[in-house]
Write an enzyme that holds these catalytic residues in place. Sequence first.
Site, PDB file in Angstrom:
ATOM      1  N   ASN A   9       0.511  -1.110   0.220  1.00 50.95           N
ATOM      2  CA  ASN A   9       0.148  -0.264   0.037  1.00 50.95           C
ATOM      3  C   ASN A   9       0.867   1.082   0.114  1.00 50.95           C
ATOM      4  O   ASN A   9       1.256   1.382   1.758  1.00 50.95           O
ATOM      5  CB  ASN A   9      -0.818  -0.098   1.202  1.00 50.95           C
ATOM      6  CG  ASN A   9      -1.937   1.479   1.200  1.00 50.95           C
ATOM      7  OD1 ASN A   9      -1.350   2.276   0.764  1.00 50.95           O
ATOM      8  ND2 ASN A   9      -2.808   1.398   2.152  1.00 50.95           N
ATOM      9  N   ARG A  93      -2.589  -2.316  -3.060  1.00 47.25           N
ATOM     10  CA  ARG A  93      -4.385  -0.929  -2.913  1.00 47.25           C
ATOM     11  C   ARG A  93      -3.767   0.386  -3.894  1.00 47.25           C
ATOM     12  O   ARG A  93      -2.987   0.121  -4.034  1.00 47.25           O
ATOM     13  CB  ARG A  93      -3.821  -0.888  -1.445  1.00 47.25           C
ATOM     14  CG  ARG A  93      -5.304   0.193  -2.031  1.00 47.25           C
ATOM     15  CD  ARG A  93      -5.274   1.359  -0.550  1.00 47.25           C
ATOM     16  NE  ARG A  93      -6.401   2.011  -0.403  1.00 47.25           N
ATOM     17  CZ  ARG A  93      -6.280   3.402   0.318  1.00 47.25           C
ATOM     18  NH1 ARG A  93      -4.901   3.384   1.324  1.00 47.25           N
ATOM     19  NH2 ARG A  93      -7.247   3.281   0.276  1.00 47.25           N
ATOM     20  N   HIS A 181     -12.470   3.385  -0.414  1.00 45.93           N
ATOM     21  CA  HIS A 181     -12.594   2.540   1.025  1.00 45.93           C
ATOM     22  C   HIS A 181     -13.178   1.052   0.781  1.00 45.93           C
ATOM     23  O   HIS A 181     -14.038   0.618   1.584  1.00 45.93           O
ATOM     24  CB  HIS A 181     -12.849   3.870   2.577  1.00 45.93           C
ATOM     25  CG  HIS A 181     -12.303   4.424   2.702  1.00 45.93           C
ATOM     26  ND1 HIS A 181     -12.849   5.724   2.929  1.00 45.93           N
ATOM     27  CD2 HIS A 181     -11.311   4.709   2.987  1.00 45.93           C
ATOM     28  CE1 HIS A 181     -12.678   7.129   3.215  1.00 45.93           C
ATOM     29  NE2 HIS A 181     -11.431   6.173   2.841  1.00 45.93           N
ATOM     30  N   ARG A 241      -9.265  16.895   4.510  1.00 42.59           N
ATOM     31  CA  ARG A 241      -9.607  16.974   3.288  1.00 42.59           C
ATOM     32  C   ARG A 241     -11.535  17.307   3.717  1.00 42.59           C
ATOM     33  O   ARG A 241     -11.261  16.781   4.574  1.00 42.59           O
ATOM     34  CB  ARG A 241     -10.471  16.054   2.711  1.00 42.59           C
ATOM     35  CG  ARG A 241      -8.624  15.231   1.194  1.00 42.59           C
ATOM     36  CD  ARG A 241      -8.995  14.210   0.898  1.00 42.59           C
ATOM     37  NE  ARG A 241      -8.766  13.055   1.733  1.00 42.59           N
ATOM     38  CZ  ARG A 241      -8.945  11.503   1.589  1.00 42.59           C
ATOM     39  NH1 ARG A 241      -9.285  11.245   0.462  1.00 42.59           N
ATOM     40  NH2 ARG A 241      -8.239  11.399   2.376  1.00 42.59           N
ATOM     41  N   GLU A 379      -7.794  -4.427   5.342  1.00 36.99           N
ATOM     42  CA  GLU A 379      -7.773  -4.013   4.236  1.00 36.99           C
ATOM     43  C   GLU A 379      -6.389  -4.381   3.508  1.00 36.99           C
ATOM     44  O   GLU A 379      -6.892  -5.336   1.868  1.00 36.99           O
ATOM     45  CB  GLU A 379      -7.008  -2.834   3.703  1.00 36.99           C
ATOM     46  CG  GLU A 379      -8.631  -1.586   3.543  1.00 36.99           C
ATOM     47  CD  GLU A 379      -8.275   0.143   4.390  1.00 36.99           C
ATOM     48  OE1 GLU A 379      -7.391  -0.224   4.853  1.00 36.99           O
ATOM     49  OE2 GLU A 379      -8.813   0.750   3.260  1.00 36.99           O
TER      50      GLU A 379
END
Length: 398
Positions: A9, A93, A181, A241, A379
């Site tokens: 990742n 990822r 996600h 964000r 993940e």
Amino acid sequence: MDDYALVLNAGSSSLKFCVFQRLSEKDWQVASRGQIEGIGTAPRLSAKDARGVVLAGNSLDATVSDGHAAIDALASWLRSKWHGAHVLGIGHRVVHGGMRYGQPVLVTRQILSHLYEVVPLAPLHQPYNLAAIDAVFERMPDVPQIACFDTGFHSGHSQVADLIPLPRNICKSGLQRYGFHGLSYEYIASVLPEVAPEIAKGRVIVAHLGSGASLCALNDGKSVDSTLGFTALDGLCMGTRPGALDPGVVLYLFQSLELTAKEVETMLYKQSGLLGISGISNDMRDLLGRSEPEAQLAVDYFVYRAAKEIGALTAVLGGIDGLVFTAGIGENSPEIRRRICEASSWLGVDLDPQANVSGVSRISTAQSKVSAWVVPTNEELMIARHTWSLLGLMQPVS
Ligand code: AMP
């Protein structure tokens, strides 16, 4: 067996990795989990084995200044630890699959070039995800690489859920809501039948609350809507964000403040959200420990937006049966969970304060009409499962 699979990742300043060792035809175990962080500033490698025993924790040469150099540093550490190991495949990822890719794919040079086309839709992540694939292509061209997309799990949304209501001729080039996600939500959906069987087939809102934050509405384990859209800027307030914005704000930044596109991009991806509101930190743990009103306002806004969007997704689902918290904030902050559950009490969420601080999965009372849960995400394991599956390797039992 000396067969391994690697999950990567890659971010702007870090390369997270997980090494899986194949024990038998159908069993894999985590051999190590770690990261190279501070790429370009003060690079450092840290790694542990599955039991938490430290395998590495050392500074790296300052020449580890980009993603390619980080791959080199990781490869040389892996060789030093698992000499003679055979890497069967590497799962990556990749944040955005664009219009072309939803399900995980075995990456070719051509697919990589398609994925580079969507860099403007995920400038914070995509270039770094792809640089890692590129670096592996250069150094280990024979090792199969699998790209797993954060957008993929949402690809079954209805047309109306993914619509962006701009002129048709503009939208046909791929202007639609995608959702992100997805690897986290897919993992949660895969474990709900075990962890929370009473809601697994029902209407569930999963709150992935980390540096990036979003909600996903699940019906029978499938994503029907999500708060993130065309890019990873929409929806909830995040670390840096802003979440959903009146588009007129963006026009104002261009027209009245005369900012350049690059300046606006930097503001939206790196300077807003918790950091922008507080002027102190993008890190929820820091903000919860501060007494300045700006820090408290940032936390208030985070909770407010999450509760508001839970209401909206409840409308999409026609009611909810369960609320699940996951990711850094969702898994580790009883205070944020409490505040979101209290703001959602009108839906029938009745938090059990003792359970909420006890590290158990179910955190609502037995009478709660809507049950609330904490489910750690994974993940990396989701990426590994896709990698094993695409390479035709047997999946583990659990
Ligand atoms: P992630 O992106 O999933 O790694 O989550 C990172 C976020 O989780 C950061 O905002 C951290 O401050 C937050 N976080 C981690 N542990 C805690 C905690 N114990 N309390 C509050 N926030 C936490």
